[in-house]
Design an enzyme around this catalytic site. Structure first.
Site, mmCIF file in Angstrom:
data_model
loop_
_atom_site.group_PDB
_atom_site.id
_atom_site.type_symbol
_atom_site.label_atom_id
_atom_site.label_comp_id
_atom_site.label_asym_id
_atom_site.label_seq_id
_atom_site.Cartn_x
_atom_site.Cartn_y
_atom_site.Cartn_z
ATOM 1 N N HIS A 1 -7.028 46.446 26.167
ATOM 2 C CA HIS A 1 -8.252 47.089 26.926
ATOM 3 C C HIS A 1 -8.199 48.496 26.187
ATOM 4 C CE1 HIS A 1 -4.886 47.465 29.475
ATOM 5 N NE2 HIS A 1 -5.276 48.569 29.668
ATOM 6 N N HIS B 1 -9.623 52.194 26.823
ATOM 7 C CA HIS B 1 -10.137 53.134 27.737
ATOM 8 C C HIS B 1 -10.816 54.204 27.216
ATOM 9 C CE1 HIS B 1 -6.633 52.861 30.753
ATOM 10 N NE2 HIS B 1 -5.864 52.141 29.446
ATOM 11 N N SER C 1 -0.109 48.631 31.419
ATOM 12 C CA SER C 1 0.332 48.143 32.571
ATOM 13 C C SER C 1 -0.427 46.627 32.645
ATOM 14 C CB SER C 1 -0.077 48.837 33.956
ATOM 15 O OG SER C 1 -1.404 49.231 33.885
#
Ligand code: AMP
Ligand code: ZN
Length: 114
Positions: free
Chosen positions: A100, A102, A95
């Site tokens: 990035h 997690h 999104s």
């Protein structure tokens, strides 16, 4: 990148809880945690997806995993297990279009993920 959420956080224009920073990457608490530990490890250079990674990003991307290990140990996830996940593309749940990773842990993690 001007209008990118994670570039804005990196520049300090949007607040976030930073838990790690070096010259290449930073890590923040996820605003909507999906596990007791849910951090995002983010390269400072804007790359929208894995498909945009360039040859000279290799060191930065490699360092993400060393940072992930350090943070996992700091949060006592090394014994119980944890996951480092990168979603690529809307169909995989991405999104925010700035790469990035997690870092999730602190609860049992099912496989395969949904
Ligand atoms: P993804 O769906 O893989 O692109 O992951 C984006 C992640 O960014 C989600 O887990 C969101 O909860 C998280 N997120 C969105 N906005 C913020 C914010 N302002 N600060 C911290 N995390 C955020
Ligand atoms: Zn960005």
């Amino acid at each position: 990148m001007e209008n990118c959420l994670f570039c804005k956080i990196n520049r300090g224009e949007i607040p976030a809880t930073k838990v790690y920073e070096d010259d290449r990457v930073f890590a923040i608490e996820d605003i909507n945690p999906q596990a007791p530990v849910h951090l995002l490890i983010i390269p400072k250079t804007h790359r929208a997806t894995v498909l945009d990674i360039e040859d000279n990003d290799v060191e930065t991307i490699g360092s993400i995993f060393s940072v992930a290990g350090t943070l996992a140990k700091e949060r006592n996830l090394d014994r119980g297990g944890f996951r480092v996940v990168l979603n690529c593309g809307a169909g995989a749940g991405q999104s925010v279009f700035h790469i990035h990773y997690h870092l999730l842990g602190g609860r049992p993690l099912n496989w395969p993920p949904g």
